[in-house]
Design a protein around this motif. Structure first.
Motif, PDB file in Angstrom:
ATOM      1  N   ARG A  21     -41.330 -33.299  -3.949  1.00 39.33           N
ATOM      2  CA  ARG A  21     -40.833 -33.589  -5.065  1.00 39.33           C
ATOM      3  C   ARG A  21     -40.495 -32.391  -5.851  1.00 39.33           C
ATOM      4  O   ARG A  21     -41.705 -31.715  -6.126  1.00 39.33           O
ATOM      5  CB  ARG A  21     -41.228 -34.779  -5.896  1.00 39.33           C
ATOM      6  CG  ARG A  21     -41.487 -36.002  -4.986  1.00 39.33           C
ATOM      7  CD  ARG A  21     -40.126 -36.635  -4.670  1.00 39.33           C
ATOM      8  NE  ARG A  21     -40.370 -37.728  -3.820  1.00 39.33           N
ATOM      9  CZ  ARG A  21     -40.230 -38.047  -2.544  1.00 39.33           C
ATOM     10  NH1 ARG A  21     -40.119 -36.874  -1.841  1.00 39.33           N
ATOM     11  NH2 ARG A  21     -40.564 -39.132  -1.865  1.00 39.33           N
ATOM     12  N   LEU A  22     -39.402 -32.131  -6.214  1.00 41.34           N
ATOM     13  CA  LEU A  22     -38.932 -31.014  -6.975  1.00 41.34           C
ATOM     14  C   LEU A  22     -38.435 -31.355  -8.283  1.00 41.34           C
ATOM     15  O   LEU A  22     -37.699 -32.020  -8.293  1.00 41.34           O
ATOM     16  CB  LEU A  22     -37.993 -29.822  -6.265  1.00 41.34           C
ATOM     17  CG  LEU A  22     -38.366 -29.645  -4.851  1.00 41.34           C
ATOM     18  CD1 LEU A  22     -37.518 -28.694  -4.267  1.00 41.34           C
ATOM     19  CD2 LEU A  22     -39.896 -28.735  -4.837  1.00 41.34           C
ATOM     20  N   VAL A  23     -38.694 -30.637  -9.436  1.00 40.10           N
ATOM     21  CA  VAL A  23     -38.103 -30.582 -10.794  1.00 40.10           C
ATOM     22  C   VAL A  23     -37.603 -29.122 -11.116  1.00 40.10           C
ATOM     23  O   VAL A  23     -38.561 -28.203 -11.037  1.00 40.10           O
ATOM     24  CB  VAL A  23     -39.123 -31.335 -11.845  1.00 40.10           C
ATOM     25  CG1 VAL A  23     -38.432 -31.082 -13.100  1.00 40.10           C
ATOM     26  CG2 VAL A  23     -39.547 -32.565 -11.444  1.00 40.10           C
ATOM     27  N   ILE A  24     -36.461 -28.796 -11.399  1.00 35.67           N
ATOM     28  CA  ILE A  24     -36.049 -27.713 -11.558  1.00 35.67           C
ATOM     29  C   ILE A  24     -35.892 -27.486 -13.153  1.00 35.67           C
ATOM     30  O   ILE A  24     -35.086 -28.090 -13.587  1.00 35.67           O
ATOM     31  CB  ILE A  24     -34.660 -27.242 -10.820  1.00 35.67           C
ATOM     32  CG1 ILE A  24     -34.693 -27.594  -9.252  1.00 35.67           C
ATOM     33  CG2 ILE A  24     -33.818 -26.161 -11.205  1.00 35.67           C
ATOM     34  CD1 ILE A  24     -33.349 -27.650  -8.478  1.00 35.67           C
ATOM     35  N   ASP A  25     -36.342 -26.458 -13.475  1.00 38.41           N
ATOM     36  CA  ASP A  25     -36.476 -26.163 -14.928  1.00 38.41           C
ATOM     37  C   ASP A  25     -35.497 -25.259 -15.383  1.00 38.41           C
ATOM     38  O   ASP A  25     -35.057 -25.195 -16.460  1.00 38.41           O
ATOM     39  CB  ASP A  25     -38.176 -25.862 -15.435  1.00 38.41           C
ATOM     40  CG  ASP A  25     -38.936 -26.767 -15.442  1.00 38.41           C
ATOM     41  OD1 ASP A  25     -38.495 -28.122 -15.579  1.00 38.41           O
ATOM     42  OD2 ASP A  25     -40.028 -26.527 -15.013  1.00 38.41           O
ATOM     43  N   SER A  26     -35.202 -24.269 -14.349  1.00 37.16           N
ATOM     44  CA  SER A  26     -34.204 -23.328 -14.611  1.00 37.16           C
ATOM     45  C   SER A  26     -33.407 -22.828 -13.484  1.00 37.16           C
ATOM     46  O   SER A  26     -34.162 -22.787 -12.482  1.00 37.16           O
ATOM     47  CB  SER A  26     -34.892 -22.118 -15.441  1.00 37.16           C
ATOM     48  OG  SER A  26     -35.809 -21.295 -14.612  1.00 37.16           O
ATOM     49  N   ALA A  27     -32.290 -22.450 -13.536  1.00 32.01           N
ATOM     50  CA  ALA A  27     -31.207 -21.904 -12.357  1.00 32.01           C
ATOM     51  C   ALA A  27     -30.475 -21.107 -13.035  1.00 32.01           C
ATOM     52  O   ALA A  27     -29.522 -21.472 -13.727  1.00 32.01           O
ATOM     53  CB  ALA A  27     -30.780 -23.266 -11.671  1.00 32.01           C
ATOM     54  N   VAL A  28     -30.679 -19.736 -12.632  1.00 27.63           N
ATOM     55  CA  VAL A  28     -29.897 -18.865 -13.389  1.00 27.63           C
ATOM     56  C   VAL A  28     -29.400 -17.577 -12.461  1.00 27.63           C
ATOM     57  O   VAL A  28     -29.916 -17.859 -11.304  1.00 27.63           O
ATOM     58  CB  VAL A  28     -30.748 -17.887 -14.533  1.00 27.63           C
ATOM     59  CG1 VAL A  28     -31.018 -19.030 -15.698  1.00 27.63           C
ATOM     60  CG2 VAL A  28     -31.891 -17.328 -13.945  1.00 27.63           C
ATOM     61  N   ARG A  29     -28.724 -16.707 -12.778  1.00 29.45           N
ATOM     62  CA  ARG A  29     -28.220 -15.571 -11.952  1.00 29.45           C
ATOM     63  C   ARG A  29     -28.903 -14.390 -12.296  1.00 29.45           C
ATOM     64  O   ARG A  29     -28.821 -13.828 -13.616  1.00 29.45           O
ATOM     65  CB  ARG A  29     -26.811 -15.420 -12.092  1.00 29.45           C
ATOM     66  CG  ARG A  29     -26.500 -14.206 -11.199  1.00 29.45           C
ATOM     67  CD  ARG A  29     -26.221 -14.682  -9.799  1.00 29.45           C
ATOM     68  NE  ARG A  29     -25.675 -13.717  -8.579  1.00 29.45           N
ATOM     69  CZ  ARG A  29     -25.777 -13.962  -7.429  1.00 29.45           C
ATOM     70  NH1 ARG A  29     -25.887 -15.113  -6.895  1.00 29.45           N
ATOM     71  NH2 ARG A  29     -25.231 -13.134  -6.423  1.00 29.45           N
ATOM     72  N   LEU A  30     -29.542 -13.693 -11.599  1.00 30.57           N
ATOM     73  CA  LEU A  30     -30.497 -12.375 -11.769  1.00 30.57           C
ATOM     74  C   LEU A  30     -29.677 -11.274 -10.924  1.00 30.57           C
ATOM     75  O   LEU A  30     -29.332 -11.549 -10.056  1.00 30.57           O
ATOM     76  CB  LEU A  30     -31.740 -12.449 -11.337  1.00 30.57           C
ATOM     77  CG  LEU A  30     -32.958 -13.511 -12.063  1.00 30.57           C
ATOM     78  CD1 LEU A  30     -34.326 -13.384 -11.645  1.00 30.57           C
ATOM     79  CD2 LEU A  30     -32.779 -13.274 -13.722  1.00 30.57           C
ATOM     80  N   PRO A  31     -29.888 -10.001 -11.883  1.00 31.58           N
ATOM     81  CA  PRO A  31     -29.247  -8.975 -10.983  1.00 31.58           C
ATOM     82  C   PRO A  31     -29.915  -8.562  -9.993  1.00 31.58           C
ATOM     83  O   PRO A  31     -31.153  -8.800  -9.504  1.00 31.58           O
ATOM     84  CB  PRO A  31     -29.279  -7.870 -12.084  1.00 31.58           C
ATOM     85  CG  PRO A  31     -30.518  -8.259 -12.989  1.00 31.58           C
ATOM     86  CD  PRO A  31     -30.432  -9.618 -13.113  1.00 31.58           C
ATOM     87  N   GLY A  32     -29.152  -7.954  -8.817  1.00 34.70           N
ATOM     88  CA  GLY A  32     -29.614  -7.535  -7.593  1.00 34.70           C
ATOM     89  C   GLY A  32     -30.769  -6.572  -7.529  1.00 34.70           C
ATOM     90  O   GLY A  32     -30.871  -5.989  -8.551  1.00 34.70           O
ATOM     91  N   HIS A  33     -31.604  -6.346  -6.601  1.00 39.65           N
ATOM     92  CA  HIS A  33     -32.609  -5.204  -6.373  1.00 39.65           C
ATOM     93  C   HIS A  33     -31.791  -4.142  -6.318  1.00 39.65           C
ATOM     94  O   HIS A  33     -30.865  -3.915  -5.899  1.00 39.65           O
ATOM     95  CB  HIS A  33     -33.466  -5.502  -5.419  1.00 39.65           C
ATOM     96  CG  HIS A  33     -34.476  -6.606  -5.238  1.00 39.65           C
ATOM     97  ND1 HIS A  33     -35.416  -6.769  -6.066  1.00 39.65           N
ATOM     98  CD2 HIS A  33     -34.397  -7.721  -4.624  1.00 39.65           C
ATOM     99  CE1 HIS A  33     -36.136  -7.843  -5.891  1.00 39.65           C
ATOM    100  NE2 HIS A  33     -35.687  -8.304  -4.998  1.00 39.65           N
ATOM    101  N   PRO A  34     -32.390  -3.080  -7.137  1.00 38.86           N
ATOM    102  CA  PRO A  34     -31.865  -1.469  -6.955  1.00 38.86           C
ATOM    103  C   PRO A  34     -31.752  -1.088  -5.582  1.00 38.86           C
ATOM    104  O   PRO A  34     -32.410  -1.607  -4.764  1.00 38.86           O
ATOM    105  CB  PRO A  34     -32.491  -0.821  -7.974  1.00 38.86           C
ATOM    106  CG  PRO A  34     -33.866  -1.492  -8.010  1.00 38.86           C
ATOM    107  CD  PRO A  34     -33.523  -2.978  -7.794  1.00 38.86           C
TER     108      PRO A  34
END
Length: 206
Positions: free
Chosen positions: A193-206
């Motif tokens: 069972r999963l509860v998602i607290d945040s779902a965002v876009r992060l920049p890629g690895h350099p």
């Protein structure tokens, strides 16, 4: 071939089984990073909470339960997962990078295999379709079995049952994952069972 520092399966708790279902986030922590407007790009980072139950096979099957927090990041071919206890103590880190899958437990023991599926099969006895997991967290199911209007709320893929139990702003907020999808009495099974607290876009690895 899988390499490992100790015996498989019985040496890992239910939380590690959960780790393979979530799919990855080693460097990231389960906090709430700065959000990017959802119209800019789909999320590549999820953070939240999990509860896992592994039921062993047999008439008198015992259950092993675990819960905690997770963070999952997908960056091109690289996927990273971090699991921690409810109090923030590290449980495990998993990384997929190309044709290599690596699991590091909290005690430093390491397992490696050519793919996430091979690693999960060797360690737990089931193959987890890691490539599908980010899609499940976004509510994309290739084999839907139930809809609410135009929205898919349940489906089956690769022997797994996936149900979206709650949504927030059009994205899944709470999910139930069960394997096998139609478990028979006395069969070994896993419920997550999963509860998602945040779902965002992060920049890629350099």
């Amino acid at each position: 071939m899988l390499t490992r520092a100790s015996s498989p399966r019985r040496s890992l708790p239910a939380a590690l089984a959960a780790a393979f279902l979530l799919a990855l986030a080693g460097c990231a922590t389960p906090g709430a990073p700065p959000a990017v407007p959802p119209e800019a790009a789909p999320p590549n980072f999820w953070a939240g909470r999990f509860a896992a139950t592994v039921t062993e096979a047999g008439d008198d099957a015992r259950q092993e339960r675990s819960s905690g927090r997770f963070s999952l990041r997908v960056d091109g071919p690289r996927t990273e997962l971090e699991l921690s206890s409810p109090l923030g103590q590290a449980i495990a880190q998993l990384q997929l990078d190309g044709e290599r899958a690596t699991l590091v437990a909290a005690d430093g023991k390491t397992w490696e295999a050519p793919s996430g599926e091979a690693l999960t099969e060797q360690v737990f006895g089931w193959r987890v379709p890691l490539a599908n997991l980010p899609g499940w967290l976004e509510g994309r199911l290739a084999e839907p079995t139930e809809r609410d209007g135009t929205r898919v709320v349940a489906g089956r893929e690769h022997g797994w049952s996936v149900r979206i139990e709650a949504n927030d702003a059009g994205r899944p907020r709470r999910l139930a994952l069960d394997w096998p999808a139609a478990a028979r009495p006395g069969e070994r099974r896993l419920s997550l069972r999963l509860v998602i607290d945040s779902a965002v876009r992060l920049p890629g690895h350099p």
